[in-house]
Enzyme design. Structure first.
Site, PDB file in Angstrom:
ATOM      1  N   ASP A   1     -10.640   2.620   2.941  1.00 16.23           N
ATOM      2  CA  ASP A   1      -9.833   1.470   3.369  1.00 16.23           C
ATOM      3  C   ASP A   1      -9.087   0.954   2.145  1.00 16.23           C
ATOM      4  OD1 ASP A   1      -8.760  -0.797   4.447  1.00 16.23           O
ATOM      5  OD2 ASP A   1     -10.664  -1.818   4.777  1.00 16.23           O
TER       6      ASP A   1
ATOM      7  N   ASP B   1      -1.880   1.205  -0.660  1.00 16.23           N
ATOM      8  CA  ASP B   1      -0.989   2.371  -0.709  1.00 16.23           C
ATOM      9  C   ASP B   1      -1.354   3.278  -1.902  1.00 16.23           C
ATOM     10  OD1 ASP B   1       0.251   1.176   1.402  1.00 16.23           O
ATOM     11  OD2 ASP B   1       2.145   0.783   0.401  1.00 16.23           O
TER      12      ASP B   1
END
Ligand code: AG3
Length: 307
Positions: free
Chosen positions: A162, A165
């Site tokens: 998780d 970018d």
């Protein structure tokens, strides 16, 4: 005549040079430069509270459920007996909250590199960070790449990445040696799920293709699935599920999944058993990303060519 309501503050995540998504901002609730990144929580007019890292939207109160449900439940409903889960990143607690909904989960290790993200979540998003107080959760403020390198083999049924970018310090979380370590620490049926950016975004298409190819060298099965996330670039977001044995659709048992979800199904707002199959059905332009060579950005879309 009454003047229209005007926002003194706006926040834009730029997706390209001058194109992006703009939010009206009522107040800045948290604003800190950590050792890794600029961490902000903004009160927006339309999406509630919003967490940003280095100018990128990580979550908003209004649509975080899509991302957090979709990064967790497809794999958790696919696996026959998930017990131990590793979350790499996810310092806001949203993914942890979803994983802990299952009473059969015994332990979740969460490895977040930046403790300021955890502090921002504890201060501004109690409905997410409450998950940290569950006795099954173990919080590690550490580098995820080093953590998986040092973890014992066959420890986890599921690894969830998780992350932000693939830039700067997060880049290692999209690399081949990291993925190999993830495979090593997974059990024989184990599954890895990563957030994999928007397939609509030209700048990310190449990294999607590269990650897919890398994972394909390590895991027998690699599948992308999609969800609609209004506040992320392009609004269409992808996740990649890499699996040692189970096919995410053919080996999915809808009855087992329905039983598993039953205790909390009424609290989920995106994921359900029917959606599971639908999410893995890809639009043709996305499918082609995996069958065709990476293409250059179509320059004809550039505004200067429009005359
Ligand atoms: N992590 C993935 C966020 C990627 C968004 N990218 C962007 N806005 N450019 C979200 C963390 C939530 N737990």
């Amino acid at each position: 005549m009454a003047s229209p309501k005007q926002h003194q503050l706006q926040y834009t995540e730029f997706w390209q040079a001058r194109t992006g998504l703009t939010f009206g901002v009522e107040r800045i609730l948290f604003n800190r430069q950590s050792a890794y990144q600029h961490v902000q929580v903004l009160q927006t007019d339309a999406f509630g509270r919003m967490l940003t890292l280095d100018g990128l939207v990580m979550l908003t109160e209004r649509d975080e459920f899509v991302y957090h449900e979709m990064i967790s439940h497809p794999a958790l409903c696919l696996l026959p007996r998930p017990r131990r889960v590793l979350i790499v990143g996810g310092g806001d607690g949203g993914t942890l909250r979803e994983v802990l909904r299952y009473s059969e989960i015994e332990q979740v290790d969460l490895v977040e590199i930046d403790e300021v993200v955890i502090e921002a979540a504890r201060t501004c998003f109690p409905e997410l960070s409450i998950a940290f107080d569950d006795p099954r959760a173990r919080l590690h403020v550490a580098d995820g790449v080093a953590f998986v390198r040092e973890a014992a083999p066959a420890t986890y049924d599921l690894v969830i990445v998780d992350s932000t970018d693939p830039v700067d310090f997060a880049e290692g979380l999209f690399g081949e040696s990291f993925y190999r370590d993830c495979a090593r620490i997974l059990t024989d049926d184990g599954v890895l799920v990563t957030q994999s950016e928007s397939p609509f975004d030209y700048t990310f298409q190449a990294s999607i293709q590269a990650a897919h190819a890398m994972l394909g060298r390590i895991f027998p099965r690699v599948h992308m699935y999609l969800a609609h996330i209004p506040t992320y670039p392009m609004g269409l977001w992808s996740f990649t599920l890499a699996s040692k044995r189970l096919h995410p659709v053919e080996d999915f048992d809808p009855e087992q999944a329905a039983r598993r979800l039953a205790p909390f199904a009424d609290r989920l707002r995106y994921y359900n058993v029917e959606l599971h199959r639908a999410a893995f059905a890809l639009p043709s332009f996305v499918r082609r990303l995996f069958t065709e060579a990476p293409s250059a950005h179509p320059e004809s879309l550039h505004s200067d060519d429009m005359g």
